[in-house]
Every structure is written in structure tokens, then in C-alpha cells.
Design a protein around this motif. Structure first.
Motif: not given
Lengths: 259, 166
Positions: A74-83
Motif C-alpha cells: 500500500t502507498d503511504a500518501d494514499a493511506l494518509a490522504f484518501t482514507r
């Protein structure tokens, strides 16, 4: 980073992903709360200091999420900014609004002591990539703790007004701080296997460090604690608006390179 | 297959990395700071540089990575990979002696020897880079970059920055 030296079972891997995400989520949310002071702190040096601390905490979140990426891609940015708030696993302790300066410093202090001691213990993790991250982050965290410990002293021993505000902050925060010690699902198995620090042992050290400091040195009165803590899927009403603001740029421009 | 450039030796790569400045403290290079840990040249001439970040949240990390890659490409490397490592963790003890002197002349107090991980609530003693007095006060435990703190010297009355001992 070296490859994991031990083979994780599926159950262990799932639990480790939950723990890494919970650790990162606390760092991200607390960094965002710290960042809210940028341009508003009482003096310039403290504006800079809190921004530094927030930047370090984000660096730690980045390392935890990099460990997660190695496990599930999983991508860190996606986890931080889309959840959404429902998917975040931050503790309610870090979600609470930034409050006044005493509240901010006391929360950061309680958290820094928890993080420094947890990291200290995590340096002995049998999961080598986590031990490496803990070794790195621990060195940074000591500076946070020195800084916020000094502020708590200064505020508690300052004027009647600063003393009152610090005591109010302690009264407000104490019922929530216990959630930091709540294990994620499957954490006990990872502790037994030596992958994660024993939370109870870390908590004992934490209490031994901060309780005498707060009470004997700073003259604060510890409110009653020990209330049952909800799981990390229970959030305060403050998380969703925080995420709205934090994620707005990424969500509006998801394909833009960050630099 | 690309022929290996004659100038592409580990010594030449280390030498060119000596000229890559730290973007936040331009009087020292990435090798002065001890950030470059290893240089390897593959059989096909591809270069792998292993570096370690100073602070995990340092905003200059990607600039440093790109500068290292560019410097090695400029030497004629067919491909460059810049890998990060956290082990062993970076310590200010790796800052070279002559670089410490350059830091001091630049007005930044060099770091004291790093302590090994004790959790304590007090900071180390620091010396004024200008007049060498220990009569200094820390005015900010965090400076304009993650690696520095702010001080004032009560002997010569000058403000200065000091490296954290990590």
C-alpha cells in the motif's frame, strides 16, 4: 532497508499491519494538530519548534507506512490522504482539538514520553525492519520529550493562570491518554513472539517517568484515571473535520506530483 | 551493453560526492556529513549509492537523493540507484573533523559526542562557535532545520545555531 529476517504467519502479518497503521495514524493526526499552530504559536521560536516536532512525527509516520508497504504494497500518501474517518485508526487522545498552549504542550509531552519509551523497547524487536525504524526514530523523539517536559514545568510552575491552564489540560487529557495503551487486535500474539514491545512494561516505565514529574516536580494533581477505553475504531467528532482539511488538496489534485 | 567509463571508479564517485553540498548547510557535503554509506559499481557500469537520512522527516531528502544521482550520472554512469538505509542509524559522530571546523566558522556550533540513547530531560553543554564560551543559553530547542537548535552567547552576545547531538 534489509528484507524481513523472519517469516510472518498470515495472522501475524495482518496484526502487524494494523499496529503499524495505528502508530502512523497517531503520528499523522498529532502532526496535523501541531501544524495548526504554524504562524500562531505564542513566540517565534515555539512556532519553529512545534513545526519541527510535527515534521519529525510525520517522518516517523512515513517510516511506519514504509514498513507497511513492504508487507502489503500500500502507498503511504494514499493511506494518509484518501482514507475516511471510519478507516483511520488514530486514538481519540490525538484527535482532540488543539486547545490552548498548555493543552498542546501537555498532550505532546504525554505522547512524547509514550513514544520515546515504546520506541526504546521496540529497538529490541525481533522484526528487524521495525527495530531499525525504532532506532532511528528514538534518537529524534528524545528531543521532543526534553522540550515538552521543560514547557510543562514552566507552565505548571509559572503564574497562577498558567498553573490553572496546565491543571485544566491535565484534567481534560487524562481520561483519554489510556487509549494509547490499548492493543490492536492480534497485538498480544506479536508481543509474545517478540515482534512488538510489551505494552504493559512500557506503560509501567511511562508512569514511573511522568507521574513523579507531573506531581512532585510540577505540583499538578493527577485526576482519577483508569476509565475503560474504546477501540481505535471509535473516534471523536473532531476527526472528520480534521481529515477534511488535511486531505482537501490531495483529494482535489490526486494526480499532481507532490513537488 | 554500455562500456564502463574509464573515470568511473569508486574513488572517483566518492570524490564527486564530496562536492555535493548538503542543501540546508552548503558549507558541508553529503560525505562530510557521513550520509553516504556505500558505493558499488555493477558489471554493467550501473552505480548503487547507499545513503542514510540524517532525520527521518528531513524535507531535503529527495533533493539530496536527486543531487547524488545527478552527480554520478555526470561522471558517465549508465544508471544510478540511490538506496536508503536506516542501519546503522545516522549519528552526528560521523561528521568529519574538518567539516566540524567549517561548521564552526560558518557560525554553527558542531555537535557534542552523541550519547547512546539515554532518555534524559536535560540537554548537552554547547560552546559558542564565535568566542568559544560555554556561557550560552538555548533560546529554541529546535532551529530552522530539524538538525539544529538556537542559542545566544552571554559572553559575546551573539545568537547562533548549534547542531543537535544525535
Amino acid at each position: 532497508m534489509t528484507a524481513p529476517a523472519l517469516i510472518l504467519s498470515d495472522v501475524q502479518q495482518a496484526a502487524l499491519i494494523r499496529k503499524l497503521t495505528a502508530l502512523a495514524d497517531d503520528e499523522i493526526i498529532l502532526a496535523q494538530r501541531g501544524g495548526e499552530w504554524t504562524g500562531h504559536a505564542p513566540i517565534l521560536e515555539e512556532d519553529i519548534a512545534l513545526a519541527n516536532i510535527a515534521q519529525d512525527e510525520l517522518g516517523h509516520a512515513g517510516m511506519y507506512l514504509e514498513l507497511r508497504r513492504a508487507l502489503d504494497g500500500t502507498d503511504a500518501d494514499a493511506l494518509a490522504f484518501t482514507r475516511s474517518a471510519d478507516e483511520f485508526t488514530s486514538s481519540r487522545f490525538v484527535e482532540l482539538p488543539k486547545g490552548d498552549w498548555a493543552f498542546t504542550m501537555l498532550r505532546q509531552y504525554l505522547y512524547d514520553a509514550y513514544e520515546a519509551l515504546w520506541l526504546d523497547a521496540a529497538r529490541k524487536s525481533t522484526y528487524e525492519p521495525l527495530a531499525e525504524v525504532a532506532n532511528k526514530a528514538f534518537r529524534e523523539e528524545r528531543f521532543h520529550l526534553q522540550h515538552t517536559a521543560l514547557w510543562v514545568e514552566r507552565l505548571a510552575l509559572g503564574t497562577p493562570e498558567s498553573m490553572k491552564r496546565t491543571q485544566d489540560a491535565l484534567n481534560a487529557l487524562w481520561p483519554y491518554v489510556g487509549q494509547l495503551w490499548q492493543p490492536v487486535e492480534g497485538e498480544d500474539g506479536l508481543i509474545e513472539a517478540g515482534l512488538l514491545p510489551d505494552l504493559n512494561a512500557v506503560k509501567t516505565r511511562w508512569e514511573g517517568l511522568i507521574v513523579p514529574h507531573l506531581t512532585i516536580q510540577c505540583g499538578l494533581i493527577l485526576p482519577p484515571g483508569g476509565a475503560a477505553q474504546p477501540g481505535r475504531d471509535t473516534h471523536t467528532e473532531y476527526l472528520a473535520p480534521l481529515l477534511d482539511e488535511m486531505q482537501s488538496v490531495y483529494r482535489a489534485h490526486p494526480d499532481t506530483p507532490y513537488w | 551493453m554500455t562500456a564502463i567509463q574509464p573515470q568511473l571508479t569508486p574513488q572517483a564517485i566518492w570524490a564527486v560526492l564530496d562536492t555535493v553540498p548538503d542543501p540546508e548547510i552548503p558549507v558541508v557535503s553529503v560525505t562530510d556529513m557521513g550520509m553516504v554509506r556505500d558505493v558499488q559499481i555493477g558489471e554493467d557500469g550501473a552505480v548503487t549509492v547507499t545513503f542514510t537520512p540524517t532525520f527521518s522527516g528531513c524535507p531535503a531528502l529527495h533533493v539530496i537523493r536527486e543531487s547524488i544521482g545527478q552527480a554520478v550520472r555526470d561522471l558517465g554512469a549508465s544508471a544510478v540507484e540511490v538506496k536508503s538505509t536506516l542501519t546503522p542509524p545516522w549519528t552526528t559522530d560521523w561528521i568529519k573533523e574538518d567539516a566540524r571546523e567549517r561548521l564552526r566558522q560558518y557560525g554553527i556550533a558542531p555537535p557534542a559526542p552523541a550519547e547512546d540513547g539515554l532518555i534524559q530531560l536535560q540537554a548537552d553543554a554547547t560552546r559558542c562557535p564565535r568566542c568559544a564560551s560555554f556561557d550560552v543559553r538555548m533560546t529554541g530547542s529546535f532551529g530552522p532545520t530539524l538538525c539544529k537548535r538556537l542559542y545566544v552567547c552571554d559572553a559575546c552576545k551573539e545568537p547562533f545555531e548549534g547542531f543537535k547531538s544525535v
